[in-house]
Design a protein around this motif. Structure first.
Motif, PDB file in Angstrom:
ATOM      1  N   ALA A 122     -21.882 -61.845  19.187  1.00 12.79           N
ATOM      2  CA  ALA A 122     -23.067 -60.971  19.168  1.00 12.79           C
ATOM      3  C   ALA A 122     -23.230 -60.242  20.498  1.00 12.79           C
ATOM      4  CB  ALA A 122     -24.318 -61.795  18.853  1.00 12.79           C
ATOM      5  N   GLY A 123     -22.999 -60.952  21.588  1.00 16.46           N
ATOM      6  CA  GLY A 123     -23.106 -60.322  22.904  1.00 16.46           C
ATOM      7  C   GLY A 123     -22.083 -59.208  23.075  1.00 16.46           C
ATOM      8  N   THR A 124     -20.897 -59.425  22.538  1.00 19.28           N
ATOM      9  CA  THR A 124     -19.859 -58.402  22.603  1.00 19.28           C
ATOM     10  C   THR A 124     -20.270 -57.176  21.794  1.00 19.28           C
ATOM     11  OG1 THR A 124     -18.182 -60.104  22.892  1.00 19.28           O
ATOM     12  CG2 THR A 124     -17.410 -57.943  22.158  1.00 19.28           C
ATOM     13  N   GLY A 125     -20.855 -57.406  20.631  1.00 17.75           N
ATOM     14  CA  GLY A 125     -21.345 -56.287  19.826  1.00 17.75           C
ATOM     15  C   GLY A 125     -22.436 -55.519  20.538  1.00 17.75           C
ATOM     16  N   GLY A 126     -23.344 -56.238  21.184  1.00 17.46           N
ATOM     17  CA  GLY A 126     -24.406 -55.582  21.937  1.00 17.46           C
ATOM     18  C   GLY A 126     -23.859 -54.771  23.099  1.00 17.46           C
ATOM     19  N   CYS A 127     -22.875 -55.324  23.778  1.00 22.77           N
ATOM     20  CA  CYS A 127     -22.265 -54.652  24.927  1.00 22.77           C
ATOM     21  C   CYS A 127     -21.613 -53.336  24.506  1.00 22.77           C
ATOM     22  CB  CYS A 127     -21.242 -55.602  25.560  1.00 22.77           C
ATOM     23  SG  CYS A 127     -20.411 -54.987  27.034  1.00 22.77           S
ATOM     24  N   ALA A 131     -17.371 -57.469  27.963  1.00 19.44           N
ATOM     25  CA  ALA A 131     -17.168 -58.546  26.994  1.00 19.44           C
ATOM     26  C   ALA A 131     -15.933 -58.302  26.135  1.00 19.44           C
ATOM     27  CB  ALA A 131     -18.406 -58.702  26.111  1.00 19.44           C
ATOM     28  N   SER A 132     -15.793 -57.108  25.581  1.00 19.99           N
ATOM     29  CA  SER A 132     -14.635 -56.862  24.713  1.00 19.99           C
ATOM     30  C   SER A 132     -13.342 -56.802  25.521  1.00 19.99           C
ATOM     31  CB  SER A 132     -14.820 -55.594  23.869  1.00 19.99           C
ATOM     32  OG  SER A 132     -14.874 -54.453  24.675  1.00 19.99           O
ATOM     33  N   GLU A 174     -20.788 -67.695  18.072  1.00 14.83           N
ATOM     34  CA  GLU A 174     -21.459 -66.570  17.413  1.00 14.83           C
ATOM     35  C   GLU A 174     -22.230 -65.739  18.439  1.00 14.83           C
ATOM     36  OE1 GLU A 174     -22.500 -67.961  12.875  1.00 14.83           O
ATOM     37  OE2 GLU A 174     -23.701 -68.830  14.489  1.00 14.83           O
ATOM     38  N   THR A 175     -22.807 -66.401  19.429  1.00 16.65           N
ATOM     39  CA  THR A 175     -23.539 -65.648  20.446  1.00 16.65           C
ATOM     40  C   THR A 175     -22.580 -64.851  21.325  1.00 16.65           C
ATOM     41  OG1 THR A 175     -23.667 -67.491  22.022  1.00 16.65           O
ATOM     42  CG2 THR A 175     -25.485 -67.262  20.457  1.00 16.65           C
ATOM     43  N   VAL A 176     -21.364 -65.370  21.539  1.00 20.67           N
ATOM     44  CA  VAL A 176     -20.346 -64.606  22.275  1.00 20.67           C
ATOM     45  C   VAL A 176     -20.012 -63.332  21.492  1.00 20.67           C
ATOM     46  CG1 VAL A 176     -17.935 -64.593  23.059  1.00 20.67           C
ATOM     47  CG2 VAL A 176     -19.373 -66.606  23.462  1.00 20.67           C
TER      48      VAL A 176
END
Length: 149
Positions: free
Chosen positions: A57-62, A130-131, A53-55
């Motif tokens: 979330a990090g992708t969404g933030g990026c 990330a994406s 989930e943190t992966v």
């Protein structure tokens, strides 16, 4: 960039599968495994997000960071941006992401839809590490709503 992840389960915490990540920039992220009804000692206690989930979330933030920055650099009056990510994972190990959909909601004044579409495409194709990394195993699709503020 660096990060140290430490297991907290040995310290007598409530979750036997809890972890704390300390980032190189000095921040802390807690994570926990999913509960395991069959073997509770092997599962978490649902006290924090799962590592995957943190992966996500990090992708969404990026990607949201990129979209806002690209719109601002284009001198657009962006006033809000969120991205909802939905995903599917492989059923067998390693349970990599196989599909990710990103739905952006951008709020602003007088922003052309073409500018939002371009910002999302630039993030997806060029800037969001990330994406771009996750696209090696996952089909990533995008959509957006543009709200006039």
């Amino acid at each position: 960039m660096e990060c140290t992840v430490s297991w907290t389960g040995a310290t007598g915490t409530r979750s036997s599968m809890g972890f704390v990540a300390e980032t190189g920039s000095g921040h802390v992220i807690t994570m926990d495994g999913a509960p395991d009804a069959a073997k509770p000692e092997n599962g978490g206690a649902n006290m924090a997000p799962r590592p995957m989930e943190t992966v996500l979330a990090g992708t969404g933030g990026c990607t949201a960071y990129d979209v806002v920055l690209i719109l601002k650099r284009g001198r657009h009056d962006v006033r809000g941006c969120s991205v909802k990510l939905t995903s599917e994972r492989a059923e067998t190990d390693p349970k990599v992401f196989t599909r990710i959909h990103m739905h952006f909601t951008v709020t602003g004044k007088g922003i052309p839809a073409t500018a939002v579409e371009r910002a999302i495409a630039m993030s997806h194709d060029k800037y969001c590490s990330a994406s771009i990394m996750l696209a090696k195993t996952a089909e990533i699709t995008t959509s957006f709503d543009l709200i006039e503020a």
